[in-house]
Write a protein that holds these residues in place. Structure first.
Motif, PDB file in Angstrom:
ATOM      1  N   ASN A 163     -10.928  -6.304   3.646  1.00 31.78           N
ATOM      2  CA  ASN A 163      -9.937  -5.520   2.921  1.00 31.78           C
ATOM      3  C   ASN A 163      -8.627  -6.297   2.908  1.00 31.78           C
ATOM      4  OD1 ASN A 163      -7.574  -3.488   2.792  1.00 31.78           O
ATOM      5  ND2 ASN A 163      -9.297  -2.365   1.946  1.00 31.78           N
ATOM      6  N   THR A 165      -5.822  -5.729   1.516  1.00 32.27           N
ATOM      7  CA  THR A 165      -4.581  -4.973   1.694  1.00 32.27           C
ATOM      8  C   THR A 165      -4.251  -4.818   3.182  1.00 32.27           C
ATOM      9  OG1 THR A 165      -5.057  -3.795  -0.352  1.00 32.27           O
ATOM     10  CG2 THR A 165      -3.409  -2.819   1.107  1.00 32.27           C
ATOM     11  N   CYS A 166      -5.247  -4.470   3.973  1.00 34.19           N
ATOM     12  CA  CYS A 166      -5.011  -4.353   5.421  1.00 34.19           C
ATOM     13  C   CYS A 166      -4.593  -5.700   6.002  1.00 34.19           C
ATOM     14  CB  CYS A 166      -6.273  -3.863   6.134  1.00 34.19           C
ATOM     15  SG  CYS A 166      -6.617  -2.129   5.818  1.00 34.19           S
ATOM     16  N   TYR A 168      -3.150  -8.088   4.468  1.00 33.49           N
ATOM     17  CA  TYR A 168      -1.781  -8.343   4.002  1.00 33.49           C
ATOM     18  C   TYR A 168      -0.775  -7.635   4.906  1.00 33.49           C
ATOM     19  CZ  TYR A 168       2.400  -8.301   1.117  1.00 33.49           C
ATOM     20  OH  TYR A 168       3.684  -8.443   0.690  1.00 33.49           O
ATOM     21  N   ALA A 187       3.319  -2.801   0.493  1.00 34.03           N
ATOM     22  CA  ALA A 187       2.007  -2.931  -0.151  1.00 34.03           C
ATOM     23  C   ALA A 187       1.865  -1.918  -1.287  1.00 34.03           C
ATOM     24  CB  ALA A 187       0.888  -2.741   0.886  1.00 34.03           C
ATOM     25  N   HIS A 188       2.393  -0.735  -1.051  1.00 36.22           N
ATOM     26  CA  HIS A 188       2.346   0.307  -2.067  1.00 36.22           C
ATOM     27  C   HIS A 188       3.116  -0.125  -3.311  1.00 36.22           C
ATOM     28  CE1 HIS A 188       1.970   4.293  -3.706  1.00 36.22           C
ATOM     29  NE2 HIS A 188       3.278   4.367  -3.875  1.00 36.22           N
ATOM     30  N   PHE A 192      -0.906  -2.825  -4.181  1.00 36.99           N
ATOM     31  CA  PHE A 192      -2.069  -3.284  -3.426  1.00 36.99           C
ATOM     32  C   PHE A 192      -2.934  -2.133  -2.901  1.00 36.99           C
ATOM     33  CE2 PHE A 192      -0.061  -7.563  -1.901  1.00 36.99           C
ATOM     34  CZ  PHE A 192      -0.055  -7.996  -3.212  1.00 36.99           C
ATOM     35  N   LEU A 193      -2.388  -0.919  -2.936  1.00 39.26           N
ATOM     36  CA  LEU A 193      -3.110   0.197  -2.320  1.00 39.26           C
ATOM     37  C   LEU A 193      -3.928   0.983  -3.343  1.00 39.26           C
ATOM     38  CD1 LEU A 193      -0.317   1.367   0.112  1.00 39.26           C
ATOM     39  CD2 LEU A 193      -2.635   0.798   0.825  1.00 39.26           C
ATOM     40  N   ASP A 200      -8.062   2.220   1.972  1.00 37.12           N
ATOM     41  CA  ASP A 200      -7.698   0.901   2.497  1.00 37.12           C
ATOM     42  C   ASP A 200      -7.380   0.958   3.991  1.00 37.12           C
ATOM     43  OD1 ASP A 200      -7.807  -0.841   0.187  1.00 37.12           O
ATOM     44  OD2 ASP A 200      -6.063   0.225  -0.589  1.00 37.12           O
ATOM     45  N   GLY A 284      -4.097 -11.555   1.397  1.00 31.36           N
ATOM     46  CA  GLY A 284      -5.203 -10.829   0.794  1.00 31.36           C
ATOM     47  C   GLY A 284      -6.539 -11.551   0.824  1.00 31.36           C
TER      48      GLY A 284
END
Lengths: 430, 430
Positions: A163, A165-166, A168, A187-188, A192-193, A200, A284
């Motif tokens: 994942n 996003t995590c 990142y 991230a939001h 990315f979420l 995520d 990412g």
């Protein structure tokens, strides 16, 4: 005789990935024809809004409001399902395509994690092929490696950071010295979420992917419900910095492993050595590690998401179908996939524990006693300077079971010198 | 209807890899049948000596003294060629198999590097399939990734460390502070070197592999003769240590890239950043990096040689054939592969130069002048303490062409203050 007629696609879903697929089919028409031995053509598309400006001209393709209707069209050979969602229109369209004898290429991990076994059986019965390279680890051709390239191996373990996003959020926490909430917001803002961020940061999306890899690796029926899931919301900057000082990084790591007690599948934050390939993974990027009895360890790294990488994976499957590839969804017939007994936390590990101790004589001794009672022995311990009347203490344990750690946590909670909740993170010596 | 009859193998060559294949077929018979949808059986074997103790029982298979006769047997479907050598019996057996309508799986990079185009054309004409996953990067399923998984991409670059023996020697030089000759001897004693060591340390074996990857990546006819080859024999411990001090490691690195001037293929020692995935590659491990226009960068790492990993790659191909895979040898029909114009050193780079300077006033100025005349500008320079009357000098240049470096080397050779030969190694910022 190989088929030299065009392979005709119907694309359901024109988000980032769908648009990426349209671009590749258009830009590389000649290259794809040379490689596939036949032209690859888009016949029809379906999405929520016909008029949205997507940066590609879709007017030349037939439009279908209803993806199920598109899936049933006589003039398509392959449904490319890029809508997402474990049920609803995505499931209906895939089922309709299979029922009407079409092949399916999908990027939908949720759909397969929940209904993979049924869909695989349906595809086999209908004599069609269901492929899902884009559902796992973006552009990395890991489904192909596991199902085909490593088919001569008994697979012993599959691991991965899957994942982006995590990863990142976690790598940015370390780089910017900001806490989880700030990076979640970042991230939001960057888009990315997922619409439901819990997919995520709760580890669900990565857990879906792990359950698919495990099915292929071990010849078992997909069992997402048996994945031990733990998200990254509880990871603090302090944990990341303590880990870094000891030569570790925290990653949302998936591990699937066949043990004497059954199939262990877990997706959870782990400390991994900072110098290891997994430890060095930035942003990412995704990484999957496969261990087989003959091949040893294979590591694959690449972009885990995004228009180009995910569309690349979709097109790999499409070219395979154009070339006539005929393979079972999970690498062997659905009827041969066995239900695996889930083994929770079967494999012991060292753990990182962080707690706040009251600054009193004998406090550390009480911690040691609580751990000892649970059968957890201490490898390293460090106490930092006090903050007001409490002192943060870090313990690295020797290898023990999750049950022992849980018992130790319970014991610590009852010890009056321990303030607040103790954090426990598994250490994976990858 | 998929074929459910056994896939029948004839194995030519029972060295390490051949024995590994026999072991997998025997140990995993059930697993292979489940995955392939049909049994995989060995019918006949051929090797130099029938009676040699190989640790596996081959008495149950038909024995053939002549691999060509085995290749022609009516009761085999696939010739598994593991003899090696670009000509002689390996070539004769592969040609005989194709001519009599058999598929071929081979680990023979030399054969394909020299005769790949002809063999691919012959296989297509005969309607058979020729596969060679085991010929490149051992157990890493890189041929599959490039030919199939990334088929939706225009490939822009392929790089790799693909000779484990060279990487072993280079990493051991750094670890043990011993010179090239000592480690060459060590590798020899450990059985890591080919019968003709020049195949390894001269970069020929790795060059063969690169030429095969380039053909698939760029849709060009295999052209091994156009690979710029440079071995590792000239790499001194001093170079390795100087590189390390500047944050680099020296690797025998292959790069294939389509440039505006043609196809560049080179296999040569390069400085790569020590912290990069390629820089961190230890011992006999291989790594291949593929860059595509959609997927971005994919990195694959695994064991580059040995019984298990190479047999794993062979069996991946065998299972593919059992499943009915029908694909052109180099990813598109041989008739569509184009001859690529070779572009020598088309891509500029920074270079590492090491020379011995006479310890005289103005010596450094003369070096700078010689470089400047060739159009080579200096990024960094360091002079070490004298050794007798000469001082070692290291220069890192700005990006320039190989022609400029060659001109600079010529100029330096004519400068009386420069003693002995100047060493020039390309710096690849991977």
């Amino acid at each position: 005789m190989p088929d030299t007629n065009p392979l005709r696609l119907g694309i359901a879903g024109l988000g980032t990935v769908g648009v990426g697929v349209v671009k590749i089919v258009r830009k590389h028409a000649k290259l794809l024809e040379a490689r596939a031995g036949r032209p690859i053509e888009i016949i029809a598309v379906s999405a929520r809004s016909r008029d949205k400006d997507r940066g590609v001209d879709i007017a030349r393709y037939d439009w279908e409001d209803d993806p199920v209707a598109m899936a049933r069209r006589d003039d398509i050979d392959v449904l490319v399902e890029l809508m997402g969602g474990s049920d609803g229109p995505a499931k209906a369209a895939v089922e309709a395509a299979i029922a009407s004898g079409k092949h399916v290429v999908t990027a939908n991990k949720a759909l397969l994690a929940h209904h993979g076994q049924d869909l695989a059986a349906a595809a086999e019965k209908a004599g069609t092929v269901l492929r899902f390279e884009a559902a796992v680890a973006g552009g990395i051709p890991v489904i192909k490696a596991l199902t085909e390239g490593l088919a001569g191996n008994e697979i012993t373990k599959v691991m991965g950071v899957m994942n982006g996003t995590c990863n990142y959020i976690l790598t940015r926490m370390e780089a910017t010295h900001q806490g989880y909430n700030a990076l979640f917001e970042e991230a939001h803002k960057l888009g990315f979420l997922e619409a439901d961020p819990q997919l995520d940061v709760g580890g669900i999306d990565a857990g879906h992917k792990l359950s698919l890899l495990a099915s292929i690796a071990f010849g078992t029926q997909v069992n997402f419900d048996a994945v031990e899931l733990e998200g990254i919301e509880q990871i603090s900057l302090r944990d990341i910095e303590e880990a870094a000082e000891m030569g570790y990084r925290i990653k949302l790591l998936g591990v699937a492993q066949m043990t004497g007690r059954g199939l262990e599948q877990r997706m959870s934050p782990c400390l991994v050595p900072a110098a290891s390939p997994l430890g060095q993974l930035e942003g990412g990027t995704n990484m999957v590690v496969i261990e087989g009895d003959s091949v040893g360890q294979i590591v694959m790294r690449g972009a885990g998401a995004g228009e180009g990488p995910t569309a690349s994976a979709v097109m790999g499957d499409v070219v395979d179908l154009a070339r006539g590839l005929d393979i079972s969804t999970f690498g062997m017939p659905a009827s041969r996939l066995v239900p695996a007994k889930p083994a929770t936390a079967a494999v012991p590990a060292a753990y990182y524990l962080r707690m706040e101790l009251e600054d009193k004589p004998g406090a550390l001794a009480k911690v040691a006693a609580a751990l000892g009672e649970a059968g957890v022995s201490i490898d390293r311990m460090r106490q930092h300077g006090h903050q007001n009347t409490v002192a943060p203490v870090i313990v690295v344990t020797h290898r023990c079971s999750r049950a022992q750690i849980d018992a130790a946590m319970e014991g610590l909670a009852k010890t009056p010198v321990v303030k607040g909740e103790t954090v426990a993170i598994r250490i994976e010596e990858v």
